[in-house]
Design an enzyme around this catalytic site. Structure first.
Site, PDB file in Angstrom:
ATOM      1  N   THR A 152      33.988  37.521  31.668  1.00 46.71           N
ATOM      2  CA  THR A 152      34.896  37.504  32.833  1.00 46.71           C
ATOM      3  C   THR A 152      35.404  35.842  32.793  1.00 46.71           C
ATOM      4  O   THR A 152      36.429  35.867  32.971  1.00 46.71           O
ATOM      5  CB  THR A 152      34.458  37.852  34.367  1.00 46.71           C
ATOM      6  OG1 THR A 152      33.896  38.838  34.466  1.00 46.71           O
ATOM      7  CG2 THR A 152      35.274  36.981  35.276  1.00 46.71           C
ATOM      8  N   THR A 155      28.458  37.808  33.708  1.00 44.77           N
ATOM      9  CA  THR A 155      27.684  37.965  34.442  1.00 44.77           C
ATOM     10  C   THR A 155      26.438  39.524  34.469  1.00 44.77           C
ATOM     11  O   THR A 155      25.921  38.988  34.942  1.00 44.77           O
ATOM     12  CB  THR A 155      27.906  37.453  35.941  1.00 44.77           C
ATOM     13  OG1 THR A 155      29.012  38.112  36.392  1.00 44.77           O
ATOM     14  CG2 THR A 155      28.494  36.094  35.768  1.00 44.77           C
ATOM     15  N   ASP A 156      27.477  40.469  33.686  1.00 46.17           N
ATOM     16  CA  ASP A 156      26.526  41.783  34.510  1.00 46.17           C
ATOM     17  C   ASP A 156      24.853  41.057  33.873  1.00 46.17           C
ATOM     18  O   ASP A 156      24.599  41.772  34.249  1.00 46.17           O
ATOM     19  CB  ASP A 156      27.926  42.398  33.518  1.00 46.17           C
ATOM     20  CG  ASP A 156      28.332  42.959  34.309  1.00 46.17           C
ATOM     21  OD1 ASP A 156      28.638  42.250  35.551  1.00 46.17           O
ATOM     22  OD2 ASP A 156      28.990  43.531  33.851  1.00 46.17           O
TER      23      ASP A 156
END
Length: 329
Positions: free
Chosen positions: A13, A87-88
């Site tokens: 992201t 960040t997943d």
């Protein structure tokens, strides 16, 4: 004298921009473009070398990507390293890096919850904070750190706790290691014991499923993975309890592969001798399962995969989980 910082950009992201076709955001920014949007970076006494290592969503990263990244980090000539990614998977990738990285220089992972096209994008602030931590001598010898929202977390404890919040990263067991205060890393504790694993480069990663115990589960999922796994992690209820339907198959599996018992609650330790009914923690340990201590099931899976891939013996696996699952800074 400038501090040398290596920045490895993996996408996520933090590096995403809107698709020209209107289909959402995609990871398109290079590392140089990412750093160009960071206010205050030019005022730091750092010399930055940027490497575009991957350009992927966090969910696309795999074990081979991380092994190659760990090798590249080990080979680079830098006083500190920053990794930017989606960040997943940060709570898993950071812990794998923590296990594989044997150096003393600071290694920091960060990302963003809001892409650069959104109001209040958090990427620039997180990158600046990550570089400040990586350049700080106080961060040496602490393994892999996750820096987000001016908080410094240990990779072995940090969790993503909210799907959209800017303060999603937290460390339920013990809290943050420290904070960014006026551009300096302020740690609340001394460096603790580290667990590292040395992999042979030609060995493929072993397969370790994670099965979560749930109400009324008949245990068939365990039988389905039995012949396809090299090891198994059980995210058990509470302090380490499973449905009665699990007992026969878990006993059989623990006789031929490492089976690790963790808690699905997300905080606290599995126990070892409090409950005594069939399917309780003491019963499961007696059947040959290995307790994960305070390790979250996600972390336990990463550690077991690394140990199996490294060719660790059963005794070494038990000993390592005992150390890794203990409480330390």
């Amino acid at each position: 004298m400038f501090v040398r910082i290596a920045v490895f950009s993996l996408g996520g992201t933090i590096a995403m921009t809107p698709d020209a076709q209107g289909g959402g955001v995609l990871p398109t920014l290079t590392g140089e473009q990412l750093l160009a949007g960071v206010p205050g970076l030019a005022e730091l006494d750092v010399e930055i070398n940027v490497r575009d290592f991957r350009q992927l969503p966090g969910a696309y990263l795999g074990f081979d990507d991380l092994r190659k990244l760990a090798d590249a980090i080990g080979d680079c000539d830098a006083d500190g390293v920053v990794v930017t990614q989606g960040t997943d998977t940060i709570e898993e990738t950071a812990y794998l890096l923590d296990l594989l990285y044997r150096g003393q220089s600071p290694l920091v992972v960060t990302g963003a919850m809001r892409n650069p096209s959104m109001a209040g994008a958090d990427g620039p602030a997180n990158v600046l904070a990550a570089i400040e931590v990586a350049a700080d001598p106080a961060a040496r010898g602490r393994g892999c750190l996750v820096v987000f929202a001016d908080e410094i977390h240990a990779a072995r404890r940090v969790r993503k706790t909210h799907s959209t919040s800017l303060t999603t990263f937290a460390s339920p067991n013990g809290g943050a290691l420290g904070y960014l205060v006026e551009g300096r890393a302020r740690f609340l504790s001394a460096p603790g014991e580290r667990v590292t694993v040395r992999l042979a480069p030609e060995v493929g990663f072993r397969r370790v499923p994670l099965v979560t115990a749930t109400l009324g589960d008949d245990g068939e999922i365990l039988r389905a993975v039995a012949d396809r796994a090299d090891g198994l992690v059980i995210a058990a209820m509470g302090v380490g309890h499973v449905p009665e339907s699990y007992l026969e198959v878990l006993t059989e599996l623990a006789g031929r592969m490492p089976v690790v018992l963790a808690s699905r609650t997300g905080a606290g330790s599995v126990l070892s001798r409090t409950y005594g009914f069939p399917g309780s923690e003491s019963d499961l340990l007696a059947r040959g399962l290995t307790g994960a201590g305070f390790l979250h099931p996600y972390k336990a899976r990463i550690l077991l995969i690394a140990l199996l891939t490294a060719g660790a013996s059963w005794e070494e696996i038990v000993e390592t989980f005992t150390r890794a699952g203990a409480v330390h800074a």
